[in-house]
Design an enzyme around this catalytic site. Sequence first.
Site, PDB file in Angstrom:
ATOM      1  N   GLU A 171       0.897  -1.342  -0.143  1.00 39.94           N
ATOM      2  CA  GLU A 171       0.024  -0.038   0.028  1.00 39.94           C
ATOM      3  C   GLU A 171       0.924   1.200  -0.278  1.00 39.94           C
ATOM      4  O   GLU A 171       2.004   1.217   0.504  1.00 39.94           O
ATOM      5  CB  GLU A 171      -0.695  -0.148   1.255  1.00 39.94           C
ATOM      6  CG  GLU A 171      -0.228  -0.460   2.577  1.00 39.94           C
ATOM      7  CD  GLU A 171       0.971   0.422   2.987  1.00 39.94           C
ATOM      8  OE1 GLU A 171       0.970   1.518   2.931  1.00 39.94           O
ATOM      9  OE2 GLU A 171       1.814  -0.274   3.524  1.00 39.94           O
ATOM     10  N   GLU A 313       4.595  -0.427   1.154  1.00 41.64           N
ATOM     11  CA  GLU A 313       4.658  -0.642  -0.453  1.00 41.64           C
ATOM     12  C   GLU A 313       4.642  -2.262  -0.758  1.00 41.64           C
ATOM     13  O   GLU A 313       4.669  -2.425  -1.739  1.00 41.64           O
ATOM     14  CB  GLU A 313       6.058  -0.093  -0.916  1.00 41.64           C
ATOM     15  CG  GLU A 313       6.258   1.208  -0.531  1.00 41.64           C
ATOM     16  CD  GLU A 313       7.587   1.809  -1.244  1.00 41.64           C
ATOM     17  OE1 GLU A 313       8.263   1.034  -1.927  1.00 41.64           O
ATOM     18  OE2 GLU A 313       7.908   2.961  -1.060  1.00 41.64           O
TER      19      GLU A 313
END
Length: 347
Positions: A171, A313
């Site tokens: 994310e 991420e």
Amino acid sequence: MRTEFHILPVSTALDAELRHAIDRKTKPLGALGRLEDLALQLGRIQGTLRPVIERPRVIVFAGDHGIAAEGVSAYPQDVTWQMVMNFVQGGAAVNALARSLGVEVEVVDAGVAHHFGPLPGLVDAKRGHGTRNCATEPAMTPAQCEAALACGRLRVQAAQADGCTLLAFGEMGIANTSAASLLLHKLRHVPLEVATGRGTGLDDAGLVHKRAVLARAAARTGGISDGREALVEYGGFEIAMMAGAMLGAAEAGIAFVVDGFITGSAFLAAQCIEPALRDHAIFAHRSAEAGHGAMLELLHADPLLDLGLRLGEGTGAVLAVPLLRAACAFLGEMASFDSAGVSEQGG
């Protein structure tokens, strides 16, 4: 319209054969430790004695959060869209790690407060230009939440159609540690002082302020046990979409890797929606973000790695992929005592 998921617990029908195959390899019993557990889990999920990892993919969902206006992050909100551009251009940490490990990267705009226009390499699944400020009102509408869950499932279906047998989730979203802390607090009753950390690097004064804002946000609602309600009140579009992707992966019989704190909060909400989801999840690492240890303990999750990561991420999830490949490799390629003609203990 409510998005329904139909997830069954993984079958244990092959357990005896899987355990026999694992135990008969040319090694002492249990000598490959956690790799043996992973081989068993992957065999169960894929329903085979020879599980495989093909075209692994990390899907990075990006979204903005209205609570960022309260000054809960050390970085401005524009960093979200700027990092999306970095992902698309292949320059972020997750891109570099994924390239080195043979993992595909997909980037999804779940709800970034920026208009990208048509952009090669970016999946447009925008549910809004960021959520509302959950310190003062619900983050999203129930309809937006359902749409995000459904979009997450669609990304899994697309990956499966491409031949992907393992998914990892990541994310990006300024202030999304605030959303994750609130989800952990509401769904598992973890005190905010435990659930709330420095995120992108707040100083002591910033952390005090963040905790005060989150306390105000939490006071808006009473206890919450429903995953959908928690996402509506405190989630982000990227968190809701990740939850839908996890549910979609389990529904499709695909193993998925949970990254860190924010991805873990999506898992918390998704597990409240469908408890059988747990059988399909592999927890990648223990994040340095405050609250993640408590989250893992409550989930009875023993992550594969502990590297002090707190980037997000999907970086930790990508780093776990070689271990899953190794589990498949030893189960599928390692000789047994019988095939190698090797004497067993006591033989």
